[in-house]
Design an enzyme around this catalytic site. Sequence first.
Site, mmCIF file in Angstrom:
data_model
loop_
_atom_site.group_PDB
_atom_site.id
_atom_site.type_symbol
_atom_site.label_atom_id
_atom_site.label_comp_id
_atom_site.label_asym_id
_atom_site.label_seq_id
_atom_site.Cartn_x
_atom_site.Cartn_y
_atom_site.Cartn_z
ATOM 1 N N ALA A 174 7.883 3.333 3.165
ATOM 2 C CA ALA A 174 8.511 4.498 3.790
ATOM 3 C C ALA A 174 9.968 4.181 4.116
ATOM 4 O O ALA A 174 10.536 3.216 3.608
ATOM 5 C CB ALA A 174 7.733 4.909 5.038
ATOM 6 N N SER A 175 10.551 4.976 4.992
ATOM 7 C CA SER A 175 11.993 4.880 5.241
ATOM 8 C C SER A 175 12.387 3.582 5.939
ATOM 9 O O SER A 175 13.423 2.998 5.639
ATOM 10 C CB SER A 175 12.447 6.072 6.086
ATOM 11 N N ASP A 180 5.694 12.635 14.013
ATOM 12 C CA ASP A 180 5.974 12.371 12.603
ATOM 13 C C ASP A 180 4.706 12.533 11.760
ATOM 14 O O ASP A 180 4.336 11.628 10.996
ATOM 15 C CB ASP A 180 6.552 10.962 12.446
ATOM 16 N N LEU A 194 0.837 -1.204 0.000
ATOM 17 C CA LEU A 194 0.000 0.000 0.000
ATOM 18 C C LEU A 194 0.867 1.247 0.000
ATOM 19 O O LEU A 194 0.502 2.279 -0.553
ATOM 20 C CB LEU A 194 -0.909 0.010 1.235
#
Length: 495
Positions: free
Chosen positions: A129-130, A280, A126
Amino acid sequence: MARRALKLASWTSMALAASGVYLYSNKYLDLNDFGAVRVGRAVATVHLRSARRLCELCCANRGTFIKVGQHLGALDYLLPEEYTSTLKVLHSQAPQSSMQEVRQVIREDLGKEIHDLFMSFDDTPLGAASLAQVHKAVLHDGRTVAVKVQHPKVQAQSSKDILLMEVLVLAVKQLFPEFEFMWLVDEAKKNLPLELDFLNEGRNAEKVAQMLKHFDFLKVPQIYWELSTKRVLLMEFVDGGQVNDRDYMERNKIDVNEISRHLGKMYSEMIFVNGFVHCDPHPGNVLVRKCPGTGKVEIVLLDHGLYQVLTEEFRLDYCHLWQSLIWTDMKSVKKYSQRLGAGDLYPLFTCMLTARSWDSVNRGIGQTPVTATEDSEIRNNAANYLPQISHLLNLVPRQMLLIFKTNDLLRGIEAALGTRASATSFLNMSRCCVKALAAHKKKNTHSFFRRTQISFSEAFNLWQINLHELVLRVKGLRLASWVSALLCWLLPAPH
């Protein structure tokens, strides 16, 4: 060695990109209009090329470098559009791990193969990220879930990233003594291990869901502990659009002003009342949707790996500072800025905190809207005062650093929604400050008379805020009626 060289190149690119932002912020006042246009186009071309290289290098190095790129991509109000539009891809479309790597992590941590655990499992994530990527899956009991799987090499690589960062920061300090960025290394050392522990993330998610349960607009996905480990997190699947996606909101008839108000209430409560702050909130971690059952608008808060716990002293000083800023009490602004470590740099500190010019701070941040001229001034100051900003970030308490980051990301969302620096958001902040300060005073007194006095004072202050908000709404309605009447007069209906 080749990988280290690539990382060194990436950090060099970041430095060059920063210098490009510096060039952007300096206006070509000595050029004629034609020359200024040509220079402006050349600068935009350089920015776009640098931004693409920066994005490629973040993707090549992954991990910590993608986190830096994600943060830069959310600073719409501060950085050139070429950077933010290019780096926004890192919010949910960072480099992916292969399905073979995903199977390996699940096998190692859960002791079973994917087909033994799930009825179905989407190979295409989906989002990535990092530190991890998320896959949609269905359990054998029919529940649809989101499976967050950590990238397999990120644990080992993160310690090397931090070491390299430390070496480069020390080298920069030798070359440019006025730039002090060791705080960046200290924060990475403290926060990365927490973000890499998904069990810690699950506990944070449950804590904030309980803490803010009175907000019916907030949705925190439920954690399924029986299939969660330090590298795999199983949670309820919740769909939605990114919080900065205005097209999605228009298609689904979601009011951007309502979303902005809800976001402000939620974070004001976290910061001023509870001192437990989700740090975040980039757009990939904040979704919006209409609840399938009720049709009510919801904010879905994801990725709970990074939270800042504020000490009571810091939280109360921060409350006092924002109260002073909102009501333009400049004597108290100086006092509480200095209590928070800003020293003689308190004007710069308040400008960084509010993302407003010093002139706007003096006139009242709730009284004057943000203008293009002020935005330009902020960009100029960000470039021209880099040494002072660097020094200030070394002076303030470490808790302040993640608050700065959170403010930056929230401001970027507001800029994308077109709701930045609205009076309503400041009034909601003020309400939370009043409640937090009153609760602290009540907790520290045993006198019934004194507690009653504090309650009356709190009620009166909240009434003042409500009255002020009512006056602003009446003014807005009056202005709207005047504009409507003027348009009817200028454009009479045809016979």
